[in-house]
Design an enzyme around this catalytic site. Structure first.
Site, short mmCIF file in Angstrom:
data_model
loop_
_atom_site.label_atom_id
_atom_site.label_comp_id
_atom_site.label_asym_id
_atom_site.label_seq_id
_atom_site.Cartn_x
_atom_site.Cartn_y
_atom_site.Cartn_z
N ASP A 81 63.84 23.65 -20.77
CA ASP A 81 62.46 23.84 -20.07
C ASP A 81 61.61 24.62 -21.06
O ASP A 81 60.72 25.28 -20.54
CB ASP A 81 62.61 24.50 -18.58
CG ASP A 81 62.86 23.39 -17.68
OD1 ASP A 81 63.41 23.92 -16.59
OD2 ASP A 81 62.67 22.38 -17.92
N HIS A 103 59.79 28.04 -13.81
CA HIS A 103 60.01 27.38 -14.95
C HIS A 103 60.05 28.42 -16.03
O HIS A 103 59.22 28.11 -16.88
CB HIS A 103 59.65 26.20 -15.01
CG HIS A 103 60.14 25.12 -14.34
ND1 HIS A 103 59.68 24.43 -13.24
CD2 HIS A 103 61.33 24.43 -14.54
CE1 HIS A 103 60.38 23.69 -12.61
NE2 HIS A 103 61.33 23.53 -13.39
N1 LIG Z 1 62.53 20.97 -3.45
C1 LIG Z 1 63.27 21.59 -4.50
N2 LIG Z 1 63.20 21.06 -5.86
C2 LIG Z 1 64.05 21.58 -6.63
C3 LIG Z 1 64.88 22.86 -6.20
N3 LIG Z 1 65.34 23.17 -7.43
C4 LIG Z 1 65.09 22.42 -8.34
N4 LIG Z 1 64.24 21.59 -7.92
C5 LIG Z 1 63.37 20.64 -8.64
O1 LIG Z 1 64.32 19.86 -9.55
C6 LIG Z 1 63.96 19.95 -10.65
C7 LIG Z 1 64.98 19.71 -11.73
O2 LIG Z 1 64.17 19.67 -13.11
P1 LIG Z 1 63.11 20.65 -13.27
O3 LIG Z 1 63.76 21.91 -13.68
O4 LIG Z 1 62.15 19.98 -14.33
O5 LIG Z 1 62.41 20.79 -11.97
C8 LIG Z 1 62.96 20.92 -11.10
C9 LIG Z 1 62.41 21.41 -9.72
O6 LIG Z 1 60.96 20.51 -9.67
C10 LIG Z 1 64.94 23.06 -4.92
O7 LIG Z 1 65.72 24.00 -4.45
N5 LIG Z 1 64.12 22.37 -4.13
#
Ligand SMILES: Nc1nc2c(ncn2[C@@H]2O[C@@H]3COP(=O)(O)O[C@H]3[C@H]2O)c(=O)[nH]1
Length: 715
Positions: free
Chosen positions: A494, A455
Site C-alpha cells: 500500500d 492505509h
Molecule cells: N468494510 C470494510 N472494509 C475493509 C475492512 N478491512 C479492509 N477493508 C477493505 O478491504 C480492502 C482491501 O484492500 P485495501 O487495503 O486497498 O483496502 C481495504 C479496505 O478498503 C473492514 O473491516 N471493513
C-alpha cells in the site's frame, strides 16, 4: 463568253469576284484550299507580325494568355474535340506569328491522320488525309505519354529562329493542354493517356488530401481516431468502396480486432471506434483476409471473397453484410505490422491496380496516424507519470541518513507553549531544528485531518506480520524466493496510499487513473516499490542473480496486484474449483500463484481475524478513512456509497457483517483448506462476524423501538 472575256470581266469588276468568293457559294474549306494553293504557288512573303485580326475573326492574343484562356475553357468543351480545338487555335496562332495562312493542322489518332478545318459556324471538321502534301516544315505536338497528338504543316519555308518560336509555342501549348486534361481528367489521345491522366488526376487529389491529413496530424493534433476515420473515409471514396475498416493487431493474443469498422455506410461516417478492441469484431490472426495480411505483411486484392479459402465469413454472419471484393493493406511501423486497413466491395467490379497503388499510400498514412497516436498517448502517460512522481517527491522528499540521525537526537516536548505566541523568535532555531519545528506545527494543526487513518505504515506492518506468522508456521509451503516476494509485497503493498480507493481514483480522473486503466492503486504501489528498489542503498534484492531478480520482481508484482479486492473473487473461485476437484497440486505453478494471491488478501484483511478489541479499533480508523473519501466525493458533487457515507454511520455493524460474511470468511475458509494451521484466522474471523451480527441486531432493534434511523431517541 470565252475564257478571256470572263477574265477581263472579273479583272474589271473585282467586287463581283470578291462577292462570289465570300458568298455561300464558296465553302470555307474551298476558300482555305485556294489560299493554301495561292501561298504555295507564289511563296507569298511573310507579312510582319501586326497583331491584326485574321481570317475567321481570330485575334492574336500575345503568348500564354491565349493558351491559358483556351485551355481554361477547354473544361467546358464537349468531351470530343477540346484537345483538337486547342491544337487548331495554336495552329492559327503559329500561322499568325509567321504571318501566313499557309498552315494546316493534321491530327493523329487510331484511325490515321486528319486535316482539321473550321466551318463558318466555328465547328471543327476533320477530313481524312489521303495523300499528304509536301509541307515545307512540320511541327509535331506530343502529350504526357509522349504520343504525337497533332502536327502543324507549314507550306512556306521557315527560318530556324521562326522554327524555334513555333516550337516554344507548341511546347507550352502541349503543357497547357496536358494540365487542362489532367484537371478535367479527360483526354482525346486514346485510352492509354486517359489512364495516365486519370491516374495523375487521382494522384493530385490524393496528394492534396494527404497534405491535409499531415497538417491535421501535426498541426491540429485532433484525436487520432478522427484523423484515421478521415483518412479511411477518403480512401474509401477514392477507391469507390462500399465499406472500410481498420483492424489492429493484438500481438499478445495473436488476434486482430476492429478499431474502426463500417466507415462510409450512410451519410455520416458510421464508425465504431474501439479504443481497446472490444468484443464485437475480434478473431485469431490465422483467420480471414485481414489475418493473412497481418501475418504476412503483404497486401491482397480479392475479387471474390467467398471463393478464397482464407476469407473469414464469420464477420459477415455477425453483421449480415455480404463481402465480395476486398482490398487489404498492412500498416507497418518500423517494419512491424501493427494493423491492416480493408476496403470492401468496390461499387463497380473489382479493385484496380490504381486502387492498389493509391491505397498503399493510404496505408502509410494510417500507420503515420496510428504511430502518432501511440506516441501521443505515450507522451500523455509519461506526462501523468511525471506529475505523480512530482507528487510523490513532494510527499516523500528524502533527507539523508546523517540528517535523520541528528533529527532523531533532538527531543521535542509534546507541546511547545512558547510557539503558540507571535513573540517566539525563530532565529534562535538551528538549521536542523527549523524543519523539526515545522513538522511539529504541521502535526499539531493537521494530524487528525490529513493523516491516512488506515492505509499507513501501521497497516503495512500489520499485513507483513500476518504473512510472517503464516510463513513461519508453514516453512515448507513456498520457495525462498516466493517467501521473499510475499513478505516484501506485504510491506510494500500500500505504498503511497492516499486513503482513497480505485473507484475514487477513476471517478475523479486523477493522474494515476490516467496512467493505469485497471488496479490503479495496486499498480502504483508496485511502481513505488520498484522506485525504492532503484534508489541507492535500497535495493534489498541486489544480491539475487539476474534470473532470480526477474522472478522475484514478477512475483512481487503478482502479489501486490492480488491485493486489489476486485481480483480476489476470481482468484477465490478458480482455487475453490481446483480444490473441489481434488486437483490441487502445490508443484503446479498456476496453483501456487493462486494460493499466493489469496494469501495476500488474507493478510491484507487480517484485522478481521484479530481479537475483537483490535478488530473494533481497526474498523474505527478504516471507516474514518472511508468517511473522508465520502466527504471528498460529496464535495465534488458525487454521491458516496453507503459504506463511505458518514450519514449512514449507524449502518456500520450491518456493513461489517456483509464484509465479513461476503469476503473475509470465504477467504479464510479457502486458506484453511490449503494451510490447516491457518484455521485460527478462520475461527477468529467467524467470532468477529458473529459479534458484528449481534451489534447489527441490536442496532436494528433500537431502530425499530425508536423509529429513528440510527436508533437515537431524538429522531
Ligand atoms: N468494510 C470494510 N472494509 C475493509 C475492512 N478491512 C479492509 N477493508 C477493505 O478491504 C480492502 C482491501 O484492500 P485495501 O487495503 O486497498 O483496502 C481495504 C479496505 O478498503 C473492514 O473491516 N471493513
Amino acid at each position: 463568253m470565252d475564257e478571256n472575256s470572263v477574265l477581263n470581266f472579273l479583272r474589271d469588276h473585282p467586287e463581283f469576284l470578291e462577292d462570289y468568293i465570300v458568298s455561300p457559294e464558296v465553302s470555307p474549306d474551298t476558300f482555305e484550299r485556294w489560299s493554301i494553293r495561292r501561298a504555295i504557288k507564289f511563296k507569298i512573303p511573310k507579312r510582319p507580325f501586326t497583331g491584326t485580326p485574321m481570317a475567321g475573326g481570330w485575334t492574336i492574343i500575345p503568348g500564354s494568355r491565349l493558351i491559358y484562356e483556351t485551355t481554361r475553357d477547354s473544361g467546358n468543351f464537349r468531351q470530343s474535340g477540346e484537345c483538337t480545338r486547342i491544337l487548331y487555335e495554336i495552329t492559327q496562332c503559329c500561322g499568325q506569328i509567321m504571318g501566313t495562312n499557309a498552315v494546316e493542322l493534321i491530327v493523329q489518332n487510331d484511325e490515321g491522320a486528319f486535316s482539321c478545318r473550321k466551318t463558318e459556324e466555328g465547328e471543327l471538321k476533320l477530313k481524312k488525309v489521303k495523300n499528304s502534301k509536301n509541307a515545307s516544315y512540320i511541327q509535331t505536338i506530343v502529350n504526357a505519354a509522349n504520343q504525337t497528338i497533332g502536327e502543324i504543316h507549314f507550306y512556306i519555308p521557315l527560318e530556324s529562329s521562326e522554327k524555334s518560336i513555333v516550337n516554344v509555342v507548341c511546347t507550352w501549348a502541349a503543357a497547357a493542354n496536358y494540365f487542362s486534361e489532367i484537371y478535367n481528367h479527360k483526354s482525346q489521345a486514346g485510352p492509354d493517356s486517359l489512364d495516365v491522366h486519370e491516374n495523375i488526376a487521382k494522384q493530385r487529389k490524393l496528394s492534396n488530401f494527404l497534405l491535409d491529413v499531415a497538417r491535421s496530424i501535426f498541426h491540429d493534433i485532433v484525436s487520432m481516431d478522427a484523423v484515421i476515420v478521415k483518412v479511411m473515409n477518403f480512401a474509401q471514396k477514392l477507391v469507390d468502396a462500399d465499406r472500410a475498416s481498420l483492424f489492429l493487431v493484438d500481438s499478445r493474443n495473436r488476434q486482430i480486432y476492429a478499431r474502426i469498422f463500417d466507415v462510409g455506410t450512410g451519410d455520416e461516417e458510421h464508425v465504431r471506434v474501439n479504443s481497446d478492441g472490444q468484443k464485437e469484431i475480434r478473431f485469431d490472426m490465422s483467420k480471414g483476409i485481414a489475418g493473412h495480411v497481418a501475418s504476412t505483411g503483404e497486401g491482397l486484392n480479392i475479387e471474390n471473397a467467398y471463393y478464397d479459402e482464407r476469407f473469414n465469413a464469420d464477420v459477415d454472419s455477425k453483421t449480415g453484410y455480404t463481402t465480395k471484393t476486398i482490398l487489404c493493406m498492412p500498416i507497418l511501423i518500423r517494419g512491424v505490422v501493427i494493423g491492416v486497413v480493408q476496403m470492401v466491395n468496390k461499387h463497380n467490379g473489382a479493385f484496380t491496380r490504381q486502387d492498389e497503388d493509391a491505397f498503399e499510400v493510404f496505408a502509410v498514412y494510417c500507420g503515420l496516424a496510428l504511430h502518432h497516436a501511440k506516441l501521443y498517448d505515450k507522451i500523455r502517460r509519461s506526462e501523468q507519470k511525471y506529475r505523480v512522481a512530482l507528487e510523490v517527491l513532494a510527499y516523500h522528499s528524502v533527507c539523508n541518513s546523517d540528517e535523520v540521525n541528528k533529527l532523531k537526537k533532538i527531543e521535542l516536548n509534546n507541546r511547545i507553549i512558547e510557539l503558540e505566541t507571535i513573540d517566539f523568535n525563530g532565529m534562535r532555531l538551528s538549521e536542523l531544528e527549523k524543519p523539526l519545528y515545522a513538522v511539529y506545527m504541521f502535526k499539531t494543526l493537521f494530524s487528525e485531518t490529513l493523516r491516512v487513518a488506515y492505509h499507513n505504515w501501521a497497516h503495512g506492518w500489520s499485513v507483513a506480520h500476518a504473512m510472517f506468522a503464516t510463513l513461519v508456521n508453514s516453512p515448507e509451503a513456498f520457495t525462498k524466493l516466493e517467501s521473499l516476494a510475499l513478505y516484501v509485497s506485504c510491506l510494500c503493498h500500500d505504498l503511497d496510499h492516499r486513503g482513497k480507493n480505485n473507484a475514487y481514483m477513476k471517478s475523479m480522473e486523477t493522474p494515476l487513473a490516467a496512467i493505469y486503466s485497471t488496479s490503479v492503486m495496486e499498480r502504483h504501489h508496485f511502481n513505488q516499490t520498484i522506485t525504492i528498489l532503484q534508489q541507492d542503498g535500497h535495493n534489498i534484492l541486489k544480491n539475487l542473480d539476474p534470473e532470480e531478480y526477474k522472478e522475484t520482481l514478477s512475483l512481487i508484482k503478482h502479489c501486490i496486484l492480488a491485493t486489489d479486492l476486485a481480483l480476489f473473487f476470481s482468484n477465490k473461485a478458480k482455487l475453490n474449483v481446483i480444490l473441489d476437484r481434488g486437483e490441487f497440486d502445490f508443484s503446479n505453478r498456476e496453483h501456487r500463484l493462486l494460493t499466493q494471491a489469496v494469501m495476500m488478501t488474507g493478510c491484507d484483511l487480517v484485522a478481521s481475524a484479530k481479537p475483537w478489541s483490535i478488530q473494533t479499533e481497526t474498523v474505527k480508523v478504516i471507516f474514518e478513512e472511508f468517511y473522508d473519501q465520502g466527504d471528498a466525493e460529496r464535495l465534488s458533487g458525487k454521491e458516496p456509497i453507503a459504506m463511505m457515507d458518514r450519514n449512514q454511520a449507524h449502518m456500520l455493524p450491518q456493513m461489517q457483517v456483509g464484509f465479513m460474511r461476503g469476503i473475509c470468511m470465504p477467504c479464510y475458509d479457502l486458506i484453511a483448506r490449503i494451510f490447516p494451521k491457518a484455521d485460527k484466522m478462520r475461527e477468529r474471523c467467524e467470532y468477529n462476524a458473529k459479534k458484528w451480527e449481534e451489534l447489527a441486531a441490536e442496532q436494528k432493534a433500537k431502530q425499530e423501538a425508536t423509529g429513528s434511523k440510527n436508533g437515537d431517541n431524538d429522531s
